[in-house]
Design an enzyme around this catalytic site. Sequence first.
Site, PDB file in Angstrom:
ATOM      1  N   GLY A  46       0.738  -1.185   0.100  1.00  0.00           N
ATOM      2  CA  GLY A  46      -0.002  -0.009   0.509  1.00  0.00           C
ATOM      3  C   GLY A  46       0.870   1.183  -0.143  1.00  0.00           C
ATOM      4  CD  GLN A  51       2.732   5.830   2.664  1.00  0.00           C
ATOM      5  OE1 GLN A  51       2.472   5.143   2.658  1.00  0.00           O
ATOM      6  NE2 GLN A  51       4.248   4.509   3.686  1.00  0.00           N
ATOM      7  CB  CYS A  91       4.976   2.131   7.607  1.00  0.00           C
ATOM      8  SG  CYS A  91       3.984   3.940   7.361  1.00  0.00           S
ATOM      9  CG  LEU A  92       6.701   0.896   2.145  1.00  0.00           C
ATOM     10  CD1 LEU A  92       5.852   1.125   0.831  1.00  0.00           C
ATOM     11  CD2 LEU A  92       7.563   0.138   1.483  1.00  0.00           C
ATOM     12  CG  HIS A 133      -1.273   0.983   7.478  1.00  0.00           C
ATOM     13  ND1 HIS A 133       0.159   0.552   8.334  1.00  0.00           N
ATOM     14  CD2 HIS A 133      -0.189   2.154   6.634  1.00  0.00           C
ATOM     15  CE1 HIS A 133       0.831   1.205   8.315  1.00  0.00           C
ATOM     16  NE2 HIS A 133       1.116   1.876   7.013  1.00  0.00           N
ATOM     17  CD  GLU A 134      -1.728   2.457   3.128  1.00  0.00           C
ATOM     18  OE1 GLU A 134      -1.207   3.435   2.940  1.00  0.00           O
ATOM     19  OE2 GLU A 134      -0.667   1.431   2.708  1.00  0.00           O
ATOM     20  CG  HIS A 137       0.020   6.483   5.754  1.00  0.00           C
ATOM     21  ND1 HIS A 137       1.052   7.391   5.802  1.00  0.00           N
ATOM     22  CD2 HIS A 137       0.509   5.346   5.886  1.00  0.00           C
ATOM     23  CE1 HIS A 137       2.116   5.615   6.827  1.00  0.00           C
ATOM     24  NE2 HIS A 137       0.833   4.929   6.026  1.00  0.00           N
TER      25      HIS A 137
HETATM   26  O1  K1U Z   1       3.876   2.184   4.485  1.00  0.00           O
HETATM   27  C1  K1U Z   1       2.849   2.065   3.604  1.00  0.00           C
HETATM   28  O2  K1U Z   1       1.684   2.190   4.281  1.00  0.00           O
HETATM   29  C2  K1U Z   1       2.498   0.404   3.156  1.00  0.00           C
HETATM   30  C3  K1U Z   1       2.872  -0.964   4.305  1.00  0.00           C
HETATM   31  C4  K1U Z   1       1.433  -1.066   4.308  1.00  0.00           C
HETATM   32  C5  K1U Z   1       0.765  -2.343   5.212  1.00  0.00           C
HETATM   33  C6  K1U Z   1       1.716  -3.628   5.419  1.00  0.00           C
HETATM   34  C7  K1U Z   1       1.257  -4.408   6.241  1.00  0.00           C
HETATM   35  C8  K1U Z   1      -0.048  -3.913   7.437  1.00  0.00           C
HETATM   36  C9  K1U Z   1      -0.459  -3.042   7.354  1.00  0.00           C
HETATM   37  C10 K1U Z   1      -0.326  -1.797   6.015  1.00  0.00           C
HETATM   38  C11 K1U Z   1       3.806  -1.734   3.842  1.00  0.00           C
HETATM   39  O3  K1U Z   1       3.597  -2.146   2.236  1.00  0.00           O
HETATM   40  S1  K1U Z   1       4.800  -2.148   4.736  1.00  0.00           S
HETATM   41  C12 K1U Z   1       5.842  -3.724   3.184  1.00  0.00           C
HETATM   42  C13 K1U Z   1       4.858  -4.884   3.910  1.00  0.00           C
HETATM   43  O4  K1U Z   1       4.362  -5.078   4.438  1.00  0.00           O
HETATM   44  C14 K1U Z   1       5.456  -5.880   2.759  1.00  0.00           C
HETATM   45  C15 K1U Z   1       6.501  -5.377   1.603  1.00  0.00           C
HETATM   46  C16 K1U Z   1       6.783  -6.574   0.230  1.00  0.00           C
HETATM   47  C17 K1U Z   1       5.751  -7.671   0.801  1.00  0.00           C
HETATM   48  C18 K1U Z   1       4.691  -7.662   1.370  1.00  0.00           C
HETATM   49  C19 K1U Z   1       4.223  -6.684   2.248  1.00  0.00           C
HETATM   50 ZN    ZN Z   2       2.182   3.216   6.162  1.00  0.00          ZN
END
Ligand code: K1U
Ligand code: ZN
Length: 169
Positions: A46, A51, A91-92, A133-134, A137
């Site tokens: 996401g 972000q 979260c990125l 989560h998004e 943000h």
């Molecule tokens: O930063 C963000 O908002 C994105 C975040 C979203 C998220 C992840 C987990 C639970 C709720 C919301 C991410 O994508 S973090 C990276 C991640 O979860 C992932 C990366 C590569 C493969 C699978 C998952």
């Molecule tokens: Zn996030």
Amino acid sequence: MALLNILHFPDPKLRTVAKPVTVFDPDLRQLVRDMFETMYEAPGIGLAATQVDRHIRLLVMDVSDQGNNPRCLINPEIIEADGEEEMDEGCLSVPGFYEKVRRAEHIRVRAKDDKGETIEFEAEGLEAVCIQHEMDHLDGKLFVDYLSTLKRNRIRSKLVKQKKQKASS
Ligand code: K1U
Ligand code: ZN
């Protein structure tokens, strides 16, 4: 297409409350494409416009195993929510940290797509967690806000230290 820079906690710009999208034009669709490219490259499931320092109510996501189910939500609203579940979130904007967060288990979402058409659907599991989560943000909220002050401050200190080390290397 372009890769966009992702802001990192504790950047104060991540606390901005995003404004509703009112114009559905080619510039908006270009931003959506750039956000998908940035999210897939990261990689993540996401990404909210906040972000990437664009303060409009837009998010992209793809929670499929193959990364072949892109979804773009504009001006999203949760119109029903029930149940509770706890899931590990990352979260990125908070790279390298995963923590459990409790959220609604089932949600019904109303949003617009990138052409301004209204969409409505139900989500559960990872999809529901990712949408919540998004959407946080877009209100300037991060998953670390659900943690204890001690944990949040530890994460903040580690990320500030990493940023200083990167800047001096
Ligand atoms: O930063 C963000 O908002 C994105 C975040 C979203 C998220 C992840 C987990 C639970 C709720 C919301 C991410 O994508 S973090 C990276 C991640 O979860 C992932 C990366 C590569 C493969 C699978 C998952
Ligand atoms: Zn996030």
